[in-house]
Design a protein around this motif. Sequence first.
Motif, PDB file in Angstrom:
ATOM      1  N   GLU A 101       8.175  24.174  62.377  1.00 28.35           N
ATOM      2  CA  GLU A 101       8.192  25.427  63.138  1.00 28.35           C
ATOM      3  C   GLU A 101       9.599  25.774  63.615  1.00 28.35           C
ATOM      4  OE1 GLU A 101       5.455  24.898  66.304  1.00 28.35           O
ATOM      5  OE2 GLU A 101       3.657  24.973  65.024  1.00 28.35           O
ATOM      6  N   LYS A 102      10.440  24.754  63.771  1.00 27.71           N
ATOM      7  CA  LYS A 102      11.806  24.974  64.255  1.00 27.71           C
ATOM      8  C   LYS A 102      12.842  24.804  63.161  1.00 27.71           C
ATOM      9  CE  LYS A 102      15.175  23.518  67.709  1.00 27.71           C
ATOM     10  NZ  LYS A 102      15.474  22.629  68.863  1.00 27.71           N
ATOM     11  N   ASN A 103      12.683  23.782  62.345  1.00 28.95           N
ATOM     12  CA  ASN A 103      13.698  23.445  61.350  1.00 28.95           C
ATOM     13  C   ASN A 103      13.133  23.581  59.937  1.00 28.95           C
ATOM     14  OD1 ASN A 103      15.471  22.730  63.457  1.00 28.95           O
ATOM     15  ND2 ASN A 103      14.683  20.638  63.494  1.00 28.95           N
ATOM     16  N   ARG A 104      13.780  24.396  59.132  1.00 26.15           N
ATOM     17  CA  ARG A 104      13.326  24.611  57.761  1.00 26.15           C
ATOM     18  C   ARG A 104      13.398  23.317  56.958  1.00 26.15           C
ATOM     19  NH1 ARG A 104      16.149  28.616  53.251  1.00 26.15           N
ATOM     20  NH2 ARG A 104      14.419  28.612  51.767  1.00 26.15           N
ATOM     21  N   TRP A 105      12.446  23.151  56.060  1.00 28.31           N
ATOM     22  CA  TRP A 105      12.493  22.002  55.164  1.00 28.31           C
ATOM     23  C   TRP A 105      11.988  22.427  53.783  1.00 28.31           C
ATOM     24  CZ3 TRP A 105       8.109  19.932  52.796  1.00 28.31           C
ATOM     25  CH2 TRP A 105       6.871  20.364  53.308  1.00 28.31           C
ATOM     26  N   ALA A 106      12.446  21.724  52.777  1.00 28.57           N
ATOM     27  CA  ALA A 106      11.993  21.935  51.407  1.00 28.57           C
ATOM     28  C   ALA A 106      12.561  20.820  50.563  1.00 28.57           C
ATOM     29  CB  ALA A 106      12.448  23.299  50.870  1.00 28.57           C
ATOM     30  N   THR A 107      11.836  20.441  49.522  1.00 29.10           N
ATOM     31  CA  THR A 107      12.336  19.424  48.603  1.00 29.10           C
ATOM     32  C   THR A 107      11.899  19.766  47.195  1.00 29.10           C
ATOM     33  OG1 THR A 107      12.401  17.051  48.101  1.00 29.10           O
ATOM     34  CG2 THR A 107      10.312  17.917  48.902  1.00 29.10           C
ATOM     35  N   THR A 108      12.721  19.438  46.220  1.00 24.78           N
ATOM     36  CA  THR A 108      12.337  19.701  44.835  1.00 24.78           C
ATOM     37  C   THR A 108      11.214  18.752  44.424  1.00 24.78           C
ATOM     38  OG1 THR A 108      13.975  18.120  43.999  1.00 24.78           O
ATOM     39  CG2 THR A 108      14.670  20.430  44.208  1.00 24.78           C
ATOM     40  N   PRO A 109      10.391  19.173  43.462  1.00 25.32           N
ATOM     41  CA  PRO A 109       9.371  18.257  42.942  1.00 25.32           C
ATOM     42  C   PRO A 109       9.988  16.959  42.413  1.00 25.32           C
ATOM     43  CG  PRO A 109       8.893  20.496  42.261  1.00 25.32           C
ATOM     44  CD  PRO A 109      10.244  20.527  42.918  1.00 25.32           C
ATOM     45  N   TYR A 110      11.153  17.072  41.754  1.00 28.51           N
ATOM     46  CA  TYR A 110      11.806  15.863  41.242  1.00 28.51           C
ATOM     47  C   TYR A 110      12.125  14.902  42.377  1.00 28.51           C
ATOM     48  CZ  TYR A 110      15.490  12.719  39.700  1.00 28.51           C
ATOM     49  OH  TYR A 110      16.241  11.590  39.472  1.00 28.51           O
ATOM     50  N   TYR A 111      12.758  15.390  43.440  1.00 29.55           N
ATOM     51  CA  TYR A 111      13.146  14.489  44.529  1.00 29.55           C
ATOM     52  C   TYR A 111      11.908  13.917  45.224  1.00 29.55           C
ATOM     53  CZ  TYR A 111      16.235  12.570  48.117  1.00 29.55           C
ATOM     54  OH  TYR A 111      16.942  11.710  48.949  1.00 29.55           O
ATOM     55  N   LEU A 112      10.845  14.707  45.289  1.00 33.75           N
ATOM     56  CA  LEU A 112       9.591  14.197  45.854  1.00 33.75           C
ATOM     57  C   LEU A 112       9.086  13.006  45.046  1.00 33.75           C
ATOM     58  CD1 LEU A 112       7.343  14.772  48.037  1.00 33.75           C
ATOM     59  CD2 LEU A 112       6.141  15.990  46.207  1.00 33.75           C
TER      60      LEU A 112
END
Length: 416
Positions: A101-112
């Motif tokens: 809710e405060k800090n954006r996050w995202a990760t590539t499928p590869y890194y996951l």
Amino acid sequence: MSDKDCLQDEQKRAMANERAAELKGRIDAYLEARPQISDGMTQWEEIQKRQKKIKAHLNASDDDWNDWHWQVRSRINKVEDLIELLELNEEEAAEVRKVGEKNRWATTPYYLSLMNPDDPNCPVRRQAIPATEELLNPVGKDDPMGEQYTSPAPAITRRYPDRLIINVTNQCGMYCRHCQRRRNIGEVDRMTAREDLQAALDYVRNHPEIRDVLLTGGDALMLNEEIIDWLLTELDNIPHVEIKRLGSRTLVTMPMRVTDELCAVLEKHSPVYINTHFNNPAEVTPAVAEATRKLTRAGVSLGNQAVLLAGVNDDPHVMKKLNHMLLQVMIRPYYIFHAKAVTGTAHFRTRVEVGIEIMEHLRGQTSGMAIPTFIVNAPEGYGKTPMLPEYLISSGRDKIFIRTWENRVFEYDNRE
């Protein structure tokens, strides 16, 4: 050869073997620890199983997976996907939602796919998935490097006499939880405006003391080949610019970004250097090795800038294995940065002494190419400051006393 000479040779050989045994003893602890440190090469079979599961979940083909544009479009940024793919429990899912809710996050499928779903302390997961600690400790600054005060022209950061940074985008393949520029991560990924890039290039053009330009952001390799080619061409046409560097974590988070088209562009603009950002051996995989082979064939030199992170690499054995594996894939360990005091990242910070201890365990105990420089960034943008173990004990007019990597003390003749 006389009997006396034979005896002397045997004595010398015995002394050499005794010394060799002593030297091996210096690294026995590492040799014992090394197999216990997970890495992306030995775990590749398990990683591929995770990739198969992720592809099925996202309804993706192998061609999709190997397309970096698809990796960006398909970045994981919903808790529901993590519940399915990383097997988060309800408490962990609630934690990610709250921080998100405060800090954006995202990760590539590869890194996951590099994350171990059975280990909540997985060092890869720790760098990518939000944790409550981001909200609990407000210590730090949004801009500890004072970049807002070291920007003499649009998109430029200048802290040194002969080199500078051009920030070309705010976009990354994933958003690291320890990022020094997390203040720049908005809800919309943007390339720096063309007019601002042109103003930055004009600044370089009008300052002949600038010989080294680093394109970063964000991640410079998130730009398309046309823009990268344009920027590098403009820099090539400035006579006093000697080298170009690109800062990128795509080799870690999305190695399929290294396409034949990208390599063809980079090869045109030699000398080009890429600064990578590997922090743990689990990030070094066969996919990375394929990408670095392409880059080195294109004449690109690769150096790694790790960040010292608690729970990720704050261990001498982990850091040594990381550096060894990087050299195997043609990446030279360059820097270890002490983590900057960025708001929301205090849980990653160690004491400086931890980094110095790591350097003690590297110097003399592995090849010089595997030893980066440990750096503390001076506050407010006053530059990189090397942190070294103390090897000069005392000095006089004609002699000094030095301490070796084995803690042996010697007097050294210092006369001219």
